[in-house]
Design an enzyme around this catalytic site. Structure first.
Site, short mmCIF file in Angstrom:
data_model
loop_
_atom_site.label_atom_id
_atom_site.label_comp_id
_atom_site.label_asym_id
_atom_site.label_seq_id
_atom_site.Cartn_x
_atom_site.Cartn_y
_atom_site.Cartn_z
CG HIS A 235 -1.98 -0.98 1.24
ND1 HIS A 235 -3.06 -0.89 2.08
CD2 HIS A 235 -2.17 -2.11 0.51
CE1 HIS A 235 -3.88 -1.90 1.87
NE2 HIS A 235 -3.35 -2.67 0.93
CD GLU B 207 -1.89 4.28 3.36
OE1 GLU B 207 -3.05 4.60 3.65
OE2 GLU B 207 -1.62 3.43 2.47
CB CYS C 237 -6.55 -0.35 5.32
SG CYS C 237 -4.82 -0.91 5.17
CB CYS D 237 -1.95 1.66 6.15
SG CYS D 237 -1.55 0.82 4.59
#
Length: 145
Positions: A46, A48, A76, A79
């Site tokens: 992801h 992040e 999420c 993260c």
């Protein structure tokens, strides 16, 4: 947040979920990234996570105290956990994620007792553009299916 949005556009162009982010320390961008799950064939790639790794390399330290992350979508659970563990001070996100958000939409980290760090967080600017980019991406995916 404009730099994060540009990263999200890169993800969109690469057929990745269009999420981008930047990490800032002392008013300087120290890392920027976008989603790369498909490219890296890795569920944890992801925006992040990629950005945290770059910032840690730049600072030569996993501890990101004194940093702010600007991200185009509410992080999420994975993260958010990584941001807590990296000790980032502040999270600014453009739009909420009603299905997967872990700051205010689903899981509310302030309501979990016993965490070793609680970053500040706030909804930020560019919400409309980021939301429209995500909607466009998923609309295109549905039309291709």
């Amino acid at each position: 947040m404009r730099i994060a949005y540009k990263e999200a556009l890169k993800a969109f162009e690469e057929d990745e979920v269009p999420v981008g982010c930047v990490i800032v320390k002392d008013n300087k961008v120290i890392a920027k990234a976008h989603n790369q799950k498909e490219k890296k064939n890795c569920a944890v790639s992801h925006a992040e996570i990629e950005c945290i790794k770059k910032a840690a390399r730049k600072l030569d330290n996993w501890n990101l105290k004194g940093c702010t992350i600007y991200v185009t979508l509410e992080p999420c659970m994975m993260c958010t956990g990584a941001l807590i563990n990296s000790r980032i001070d502040r999270i600014v996100y453009a739009c909420r994620d009603p299905k997967g958000g872990a700051l205010v939409s689903n899981v509310r980290i302030k309501e979990i007792s016993g965490l070793n760090h609680y970053p500040l967080y706030e909804e930020g600017p560019v919400e409309k553009e980021c939301s429209e980019l995500l909607k466009s991406f998923f609309r295109n995916k549905r039309q291709k299916a």
